[in-house]
Design a protein around this motif. Sequence first.
Motif, PDB file in Angstrom:
ATOM      1  N   GLU A  16       0.957  -1.092   0.027  1.00 15.87           N
ATOM      2  CA  GLU A  16       0.001   0.059  -0.080  1.00 15.87           C
ATOM      3  C   GLU A  16       0.871   1.208   0.092  1.00 15.87           C
ATOM      4  OE1 GLU A  16      -3.042   0.089   3.209  1.00 15.87           O
ATOM      5  OE2 GLU A  16      -3.949  -1.996   2.511  1.00 15.87           O
ATOM      6  N   ALA A  17       2.062   1.235   0.808  1.00 14.00           N
ATOM      7  CA  ALA A  17       2.893   2.267   0.634  1.00 14.00           C
ATOM      8  C   ALA A  17       3.523   2.854  -0.457  1.00 14.00           C
ATOM      9  CB  ALA A  17       3.987   2.379   1.727  1.00 14.00           C
ATOM     10  N   VAL A  18       3.903   1.545  -1.294  1.00  6.23           N
ATOM     11  CA  VAL A  18       4.329   1.706  -2.618  1.00  6.23           C
ATOM     12  C   VAL A  18       3.474   2.471  -3.750  1.00  6.23           C
ATOM     13  CG1 VAL A  18       5.478   0.656  -4.669  1.00  6.23           C
ATOM     14  CG2 VAL A  18       6.072  -0.062  -2.275  1.00  6.23           C
ATOM     15  N   LEU A  19       1.960   1.759  -3.540  1.00  6.07           N
ATOM     16  CA  LEU A  19       1.047   2.064  -4.297  1.00  6.07           C
ATOM     17  C   LEU A  19       0.724   3.736  -4.194  1.00  6.07           C
ATOM     18  CD1 LEU A  19      -0.931  -1.058  -4.390  1.00  6.07           C
ATOM     19  CD2 LEU A  19       0.065  -0.141  -6.562  1.00  6.07           C
ATOM     20  N   ALA A  24       1.042   9.144  -5.868  1.00  2.04           N
ATOM     21  CA  ALA A  24       1.396  10.813  -5.752  1.00  2.04           C
ATOM     22  C   ALA A  24       2.172  11.306  -6.837  1.00  2.04           C
ATOM     23  CB  ALA A  24       1.870  10.987  -4.220  1.00  2.04           C
ATOM     24  N   ARG A  25       3.032  10.664  -7.365  1.00  3.96           N
ATOM     25  CA  ARG A  25       3.970  11.080  -8.382  1.00  3.96           C
ATOM     26  C   ARG A  25       3.356  11.083  -9.753  1.00  3.96           C
ATOM     27  NH1 ARG A  25       5.627  12.782  -4.461  1.00  3.96           N
ATOM     28  NH2 ARG A  25       7.939  11.964  -3.585  1.00  3.96           N
ATOM     29  N   THR A  26       2.404  10.064 -10.208  1.00  2.00           N
ATOM     30  CA  THR A  26       2.098  10.019 -11.283  1.00  2.00           C
ATOM     31  C   THR A  26       0.431  10.245 -11.676  1.00  2.00           C
ATOM     32  OG1 THR A  26       1.507   7.567 -11.121  1.00  2.00           O
ATOM     33  CG2 THR A  26       3.575   8.013 -11.789  1.00  2.00           C
ATOM     34  N   GLY A  27      -0.318  10.641 -10.449  1.00  2.68           N
ATOM     35  CA  GLY A  27      -1.667  10.978 -10.567  1.00  2.68           C
ATOM     36  C   GLY A  27      -2.554   9.696 -10.725  1.00  2.68           C
ATOM     37  N   THR A  29      -4.162   7.910  -8.539  1.00  4.72           N
ATOM     38  CA  THR A  29      -4.851   7.652  -7.323  1.00  4.72           C
ATOM     39  C   THR A  29      -6.032   6.485  -7.261  1.00  4.72           C
ATOM     40  OG1 THR A  29      -3.987   9.721  -6.431  1.00  4.72           O
ATOM     41  CG2 THR A  29      -5.852   8.533  -5.252  1.00  4.72           C
ATOM     42  N   GLU A  30      -6.708   6.820  -8.251  1.00  3.69           N
ATOM     43  CA  GLU A  30      -7.754   5.762  -8.643  1.00  3.69           C
ATOM     44  C   GLU A  30      -7.354   4.547  -8.835  1.00  3.69           C
ATOM     45  OE1 GLU A  30     -11.732   5.232 -11.437  1.00  3.69           O
ATOM     46  OE2 GLU A  30     -10.533   6.975 -11.580  1.00  3.69           O
TER      47      GLU A  30
END
Length: 298
Positions: A16-19, A24-27, A29-30
């Motif tokens: 979950e932390a990696v995802l 946050a870096r690539t947008g 989120t969904e």
Amino acid sequence: MTTTRVAVPRKGRPLEAVLERLAARTGTTELADDIISTLRYEKDLTKGNQSADHDVYHRLASYSDLGTPARPEFTLLRDDREGMPRRIVFDSVTVPTDHGEVQLVGREEPFRALRTHEFALGFDSADLVLEEVVELQQEALRTIGEINDRIDPLDTDVRVVTGLGDTVYHTLLAKPAVLDTQQGALDREFVRNYAGDICISPRYERLIEAVLGTGALDDITFTYPESGQEEEAAIAETGLGVYLTVTGSTAREYDLELGEQLFPSETVLLENDTERTPTTGRVAELFSEPTETALRSL
């Protein structure tokens, strides 16, 4: 377009932390939320906290769309719970970034996959690195930043690059009666002056030796929870122990005092130095906060 494969855990807090960091870096989120919610739901099913209308194979087929590269793929593993139920876990997903495509690939043991040169980059718990390769010394290991200094270069080419900040701590816990046996705070010095039993989880024995320092263990005997027993309950019976804490609420239910936070249990970005390329270096930067100081130069 270049695709960089990155080994990640198949489930749990580190994945979950990696995802969340990648989102946050690539947008994306969904996408991250979809994977996380699916795995949490499947975990609840395995634990008996949820019910499902369809069997595990139908659910797996509905989650994984192999014809759509941007969609995540999942797979089945045997869970180690009673009855060994099949559990749906993460398999892979490919995300476009400014440094080419990044494919997150699920592995049971990402750190070991890097050690065998299957990947240049990966994520795993800092705990596993301590359990696997750090040198035990008289002095305590206190921070993630000290890990690389204790890795023998003849043992592995893998090094810690940075942490992701999803931190819970291995914390000293003690009953008030044990604290009354000697003066001072519940910290490493307390353990150094203590003689007797300390209750720990058996899977963390080498880690505890590293973070306390072997010089503090001369008069210490490790004990372990009985099968199925909660760690906090076992520590309460022993009087002193070390366990992972977030808020400490469960520990307090057992009348345990919280002491020094010995070491952060955190997801870390790992790199195999011999597999490093300019592209993997840029992908590693993608996972580091701008304000973070990486543990090695990127």
